[in-house]
Design a protein around this motif. Sequence first.
Motif, PDB file in Angstrom:
ATOM      1  N   ASP A   1      80.609 -54.778 -24.349  1.00 18.80           N
ATOM      2  CA  ASP A   1      81.428 -55.591 -23.455  1.00 18.80           C
ATOM      3  C   ASP A   1      80.816 -55.523 -22.058  1.00 18.80           C
ATOM      4  O   ASP A   1      81.370 -54.898 -21.150  1.00 18.80           O
ATOM      5  CB  ASP A   1      82.867 -55.074 -23.451  1.00 18.80           C
ATOM      6  CG  ASP A   1      83.823 -56.033 -22.749  1.00 18.80           C
ATOM      7  OD1 ASP A   1      83.380 -57.145 -22.389  1.00 18.80           O
ATOM      8  OD2 ASP A   1      84.996 -55.674 -22.558  1.00 18.80           O
ATOM      9  N   PRO A   2      79.657 -56.161 -21.859  1.00 18.22           N
ATOM     10  CA  PRO A   2      78.982 -56.083 -20.557  1.00 18.22           C
ATOM     11  C   PRO A   2      79.771 -56.712 -19.423  1.00 18.22           C
ATOM     12  O   PRO A   2      79.503 -56.430 -18.256  1.00 18.22           O
ATOM     13  CB  PRO A   2      77.664 -56.840 -20.798  1.00 18.22           C
ATOM     14  CG  PRO A   2      77.492 -56.892 -22.270  1.00 18.22           C
ATOM     15  CD  PRO A   2      78.872 -56.930 -22.832  1.00 18.22           C
ATOM     16  N   ALA A   3      80.732 -57.570 -19.761  1.00 15.33           N
ATOM     17  CA  ALA A   3      81.548 -58.203 -18.725  1.00 15.33           C
ATOM     18  C   ALA A   3      82.863 -57.471 -18.515  1.00 15.33           C
ATOM     19  O   ALA A   3      83.703 -57.908 -17.733  1.00 15.33           O
ATOM     20  CB  ALA A   3      81.822 -59.660 -19.097  1.00 15.33           C
ATOM     21  N   GLY A   4      83.070 -56.356 -19.223  1.00 18.83           N
ATOM     22  CA  GLY A   4      84.332 -55.635 -19.132  1.00 18.83           C
ATOM     23  C   GLY A   4      84.429 -54.779 -17.888  1.00 18.83           C
ATOM     24  O   GLY A   4      83.565 -54.797 -17.013  1.00 18.83           O
ATOM     25  N   ASP A   5      85.500 -54.020 -17.812  1.00 14.44           N
ATOM     26  CA  ASP A   5      85.729 -53.128 -16.680  1.00 14.44           C
ATOM     27  C   ASP A   5      86.108 -51.750 -17.218  1.00 14.44           C
ATOM     28  O   ASP A   5      87.245 -51.529 -17.596  1.00 14.44           O
ATOM     29  CB  ASP A   5      86.844 -53.677 -15.796  1.00 14.44           C
ATOM     30  CG  ASP A   5      87.078 -52.808 -14.561  1.00 14.44           C
ATOM     31  OD1 ASP A   5      86.171 -52.020 -14.222  1.00 14.44           O
ATOM     32  OD2 ASP A   5      88.156 -52.915 -13.952  1.00 14.44           O
ATOM     33  N   PRO A   6      85.131 -50.825 -17.272  1.00 13.83           N
ATOM     34  CA  PRO A   6      83.739 -50.969 -16.829  1.00 13.83           C
ATOM     35  C   PRO A   6      82.865 -51.580 -17.919  1.00 13.83           C
ATOM     36  O   PRO A   6      83.206 -51.492 -19.103  1.00 13.83           O
ATOM     37  CB  PRO A   6      83.327 -49.519 -16.556  1.00 13.83           C
ATOM     38  CG  PRO A   6      84.130 -48.728 -17.541  1.00 13.83           C
ATOM     39  CD  PRO A   6      85.457 -49.438 -17.668  1.00 13.83           C
ATOM     40  N   PRO A   7      81.724 -52.191 -17.545  1.00 12.18           N
ATOM     41  CA  PRO A   7      80.813 -52.761 -18.543  1.00 12.18           C
ATOM     42  C   PRO A   7      80.220 -51.654 -19.409  1.00 12.18           C
ATOM     43  O   PRO A   7      79.764 -50.635 -18.886  1.00 12.18           O
ATOM     44  CB  PRO A   7      79.726 -53.433 -17.691  1.00 12.18           C
ATOM     45  CG  PRO A   7      80.294 -53.523 -16.312  1.00 12.18           C
ATOM     46  CD  PRO A   7      81.243 -52.382 -16.171  1.00 12.18           C
ATOM     47  N   ALA A   8      80.216 -51.848 -20.728  1.00 12.02           N
ATOM     48  CA  ALA A   8      79.801 -50.752 -21.603  1.00 12.02           C
ATOM     49  C   ALA A   8      79.337 -51.270 -22.952  1.00 12.02           C
ATOM     50  O   ALA A   8      79.585 -52.418 -23.328  1.00 12.02           O
ATOM     51  CB  ALA A   8      80.960 -49.772 -21.797  1.00 12.02           C
ATOM     52  N   ALA A   9      78.670 -50.373 -23.695  1.00 11.48           N
ATOM     53  CA  ALA A   9      78.284 -50.623 -25.081  1.00 11.48           C
ATOM     54  C   ALA A   9      78.134 -49.276 -25.767  1.00 11.48           C
ATOM     55  O   ALA A   9      78.032 -48.236 -25.108  1.00 11.48           O
ATOM     56  CB  ALA A   9      76.980 -51.418 -25.163  1.00 11.48           C
ATOM     57  N   LEU A  10      78.131 -49.297 -27.095  1.00  7.46           N
ATOM     58  CA  LEU A  10      77.923 -48.091 -27.897  1.00  7.46           C
ATOM     59  C   LEU A  10      76.959 -48.420 -29.027  1.00  7.46           C
ATOM     60  O   LEU A  10      77.054 -49.497 -29.627  1.00  7.46           O
ATOM     61  CB  LEU A  10      79.237 -47.596 -28.506  1.00  7.46           C
ATOM     62  CG  LEU A  10      80.183 -46.760 -27.661  1.00  7.46           C
ATOM     63  CD1 LEU A  10      81.449 -46.468 -28.462  1.00  7.46           C
ATOM     64  CD2 LEU A  10      79.540 -45.454 -27.230  1.00  7.46           C
ATOM     65  N   THR A  11      76.069 -47.487 -29.321  1.00 12.94           N
ATOM     66  CA  THR A  11      75.145 -47.716 -30.427  1.00 12.94           C
ATOM     67  C   THR A  11      74.753 -46.400 -31.078  1.00 12.94           C
ATOM     68  O   THR A  11      74.566 -45.398 -30.384  1.00 12.94           O
ATOM     69  CB  THR A  11      73.874 -48.439 -29.949  1.00 12.94           C
ATOM     70  OG1 THR A  11      72.919 -48.463 -31.024  1.00 12.94           O
ATOM     71  CG2 THR A  11      73.243 -47.734 -28.768  1.00 12.94           C
ATOM     72  N   PRO A  12      74.603 -46.398 -32.410  1.00 12.42           N
ATOM     73  CA  PRO A  12      74.114 -45.198 -33.088  1.00 12.42           C
ATOM     74  C   PRO A  12      72.587 -45.141 -33.123  1.00 12.42           C
ATOM     75  O   PRO A  12      72.017 -44.112 -33.463  1.00 12.42           O
ATOM     76  CB  PRO A  12      74.678 -45.358 -34.503  1.00 12.42           C
ATOM     77  CG  PRO A  12      74.738 -46.837 -34.698  1.00 12.42           C
ATOM     78  CD  PRO A  12      75.064 -47.426 -33.356  1.00 12.42           C
ATOM     79  N   ALA A  13      71.934 -46.248 -32.784  1.00  8.61           N
ATOM     80  CA  ALA A  13      70.469 -46.323 -32.865  1.00  8.61           C
ATOM     81  C   ALA A  13      69.926 -46.965 -31.593  1.00  8.61           C
ATOM     82  O   ALA A  13      69.488 -48.121 -31.603  1.00  8.61           O
ATOM     83  CB  ALA A  13      70.052 -47.122 -34.094  1.00  8.61           C
ATOM     84  N   PRO A  14      69.957 -46.245 -30.482  1.00 10.81           N
ATOM     85  CA  PRO A  14      69.591 -46.867 -29.205  1.00 10.81           C
ATOM     86  C   PRO A  14      68.168 -47.405 -29.151  1.00 10.81           C
ATOM     87  O   PRO A  14      67.927 -48.452 -28.553  1.00 10.81           O
ATOM     88  CB  PRO A  14      69.805 -45.739 -28.187  1.00 10.81           C
ATOM     89  CG  PRO A  14      69.839 -44.477 -28.982  1.00 10.81           C
ATOM     90  CD  PRO A  14      70.378 -44.841 -30.318  1.00 10.81           C
ATOM     91  N   ASP A  15      67.216 -46.721 -29.778  1.00  8.96           N
ATOM     92  CA  ASP A  15      65.826 -47.166 -29.669  1.00  8.96           C
ATOM     93  C   ASP A  15      65.613 -48.545 -30.277  1.00  8.96           C
ATOM     94  O   ASP A  15      64.835 -49.348 -29.751  1.00  8.96           O
ATOM     95  CB  ASP A  15      64.896 -46.146 -30.336  1.00  8.96           C
ATOM     96  CG  ASP A  15      64.806 -44.861 -29.533  1.00  8.96           C
ATOM     97  OD1 ASP A  15      64.235 -44.898 -28.434  1.00  8.96           O
ATOM     98  OD2 ASP A  15      65.335 -43.836 -29.982  1.00  8.96           O
ATOM     99  N   THR A  16      66.295 -48.822 -31.377  1.00 13.81           N
ATOM    100  CA  THR A  16      66.134 -50.136 -32.006  1.00 13.81           C
ATOM    101  C   THR A  16      67.145 -51.149 -31.472  1.00 13.81           C
ATOM    102  O   THR A  16      66.787 -52.288 -31.154  1.00 13.81           O
ATOM    103  CB  THR A  16      66.286 -50.014 -33.530  1.00 13.81           C
ATOM    104  OG1 THR A  16      67.526 -49.358 -33.835  1.00 13.81           O
ATOM    105  CG2 THR A  16      65.145 -49.200 -34.115  1.00 13.81           C
ATOM    106  N   ASP A  17      68.400 -50.739 -31.333  1.00 22.09           N
ATOM    107  CA  ASP A  17      69.439 -51.686 -30.923  1.00 22.09           C
ATOM    108  C   ASP A  17      69.276 -52.158 -29.480  1.00 22.09           C
ATOM    109  O   ASP A  17      69.710 -53.262 -29.136  1.00 22.09           O
ATOM    110  CB  ASP A  17      70.827 -51.056 -31.074  1.00 22.09           C
ATOM    111  CG  ASP A  17      71.246 -50.928 -32.532  1.00 22.09           C
ATOM    112  OD1 ASP A  17      70.624 -51.592 -33.382  1.00 22.09           O
ATOM    113  OD2 ASP A  17      72.188 -50.169 -32.816  1.00 22.09           O
ATOM    114  N   LEU A  18      68.676 -51.312 -28.637  1.00 18.72           N
ATOM    115  CA  LEU A  18      68.629 -51.627 -27.204  1.00 18.72           C
ATOM    116  C   LEU A  18      67.243 -52.061 -26.732  1.00 18.72           C
ATOM    117  O   LEU A  18      67.015 -52.197 -25.526  1.00 18.72           O
ATOM    118  CB  LEU A  18      69.087 -50.413 -26.388  1.00 18.72           C
ATOM    119  CG  LEU A  18      70.454 -49.832 -26.750  1.00 18.72           C
ATOM    120  CD1 LEU A  18      70.768 -48.627 -25.872  1.00 18.72           C
ATOM    121  CD2 LEU A  18      71.551 -50.887 -26.609  1.00 18.72           C
TER     122      LEU A  18
END
Length: 398
Positions: A226-243
């Motif tokens: 939710d990059p437009a949320g308050d606060p903007p955030a995300a969650l991932t179990p695989a940061p190297d590939t997902d991000l």
Amino acid sequence: MRGSAVSDGSVWARLPHELADAVRPRIPEIARACVDGIAAEIPEYSRSFGEGPARVAAIEQARRGIERDIDRVGTPAMWQADRLAEFRGHGRTAFHNGLSREAVQAAVRVSSRVTWRWIADIAREAGLSADVLYGAAEGMFADVETSMAAVAEGYRAAEAAMSGTGERHRRLLRALIAGRTPAEVDGLVAASGLPVPARVAAVAFRALPGAPEFPRDLLPEHVPADPAGDPPAALTPAPDTDLAALANLPAGWTAAVGPLVPPATAPESFRVARRALDLAARGLLDAPGPVVWCRDHLTTLLLLADEFLVDQLASTTLAPLAGVPGKRREQLAETLLALVQTRGSAPELGRLLDLHPQTIRARLKKLGELFGSRLDDPGERLRLELALLAERALPGRE
């Protein structure tokens, strides 16, 4: 709507203006007491209402609400439509923030109870009659029913509007980074049908004023974001590939990726990521692009976790260098750090610092005069190393 017939303002209209005049100057205090009461009694609110911007916003919201209610005293006006809309909005916001309907309704009850106690005390101090107290109580408790019904209506509307995996992801994201209890998270997981991985990394985003919107295709659909949320955030179990695509963030955007942690400690991963964003904005963390990976800066993040203590450590531990002129101090600090890190000889330190051994010997002699036996004490050497590293991380503090 249940309660709307009795909460039409007629009870408040019969109350004297003196009650409103006595209460109005105390409204800011009452608002703070309401938020404190909610934080103390309702676990789902305790973290967000304990401190920070969310607490400030909640107090201001409570202040405006109490002010509007007090404005009805002595006024034959119906319950304001915008007040009902506000409570419906509370219900919708609670749903999207991962709060339970029971929690937001409990917040209404706590706030009303706290407000009533304050109004009763103020009325007694003002010498108002028992009839005024009874009238205020009747009006407030009728309003509670109306308010809770509006909250439930807004919550149900948000539930009905929820569709698609993306919205379920966002609710689960908010619940995890807000530190909900395991039971609450389990309930959201069961309702969403989404799996929760064994470890997750939280991502914090920051956009400068005027930055373009976050590109929707930068993150995979399975990543709760939710990059437009308050606060903007995300969650991932695989940061190297997902991000990986975050390297292409548009100008004005920055992201920080927190450590991989069990879901229960996702709030800590998010806290570290937000701290990394703050330090990067001040130029204290180096990143080759728009993404700061906290795993690459753990030492600096640890050293700067409490800048006040860093200042105290540096000023006390490095006090012998205080009287040394600028360039000379920089040279001695460089040699001292190499010494406490390696315990090397003059030739070894010379090779490390690309200096002649004789230059190193002269510096070591001066350091011996300044620090004496502390250079031979393992505990003192650790303190010196931490102080010197912290000083490097916070330039201009020496």
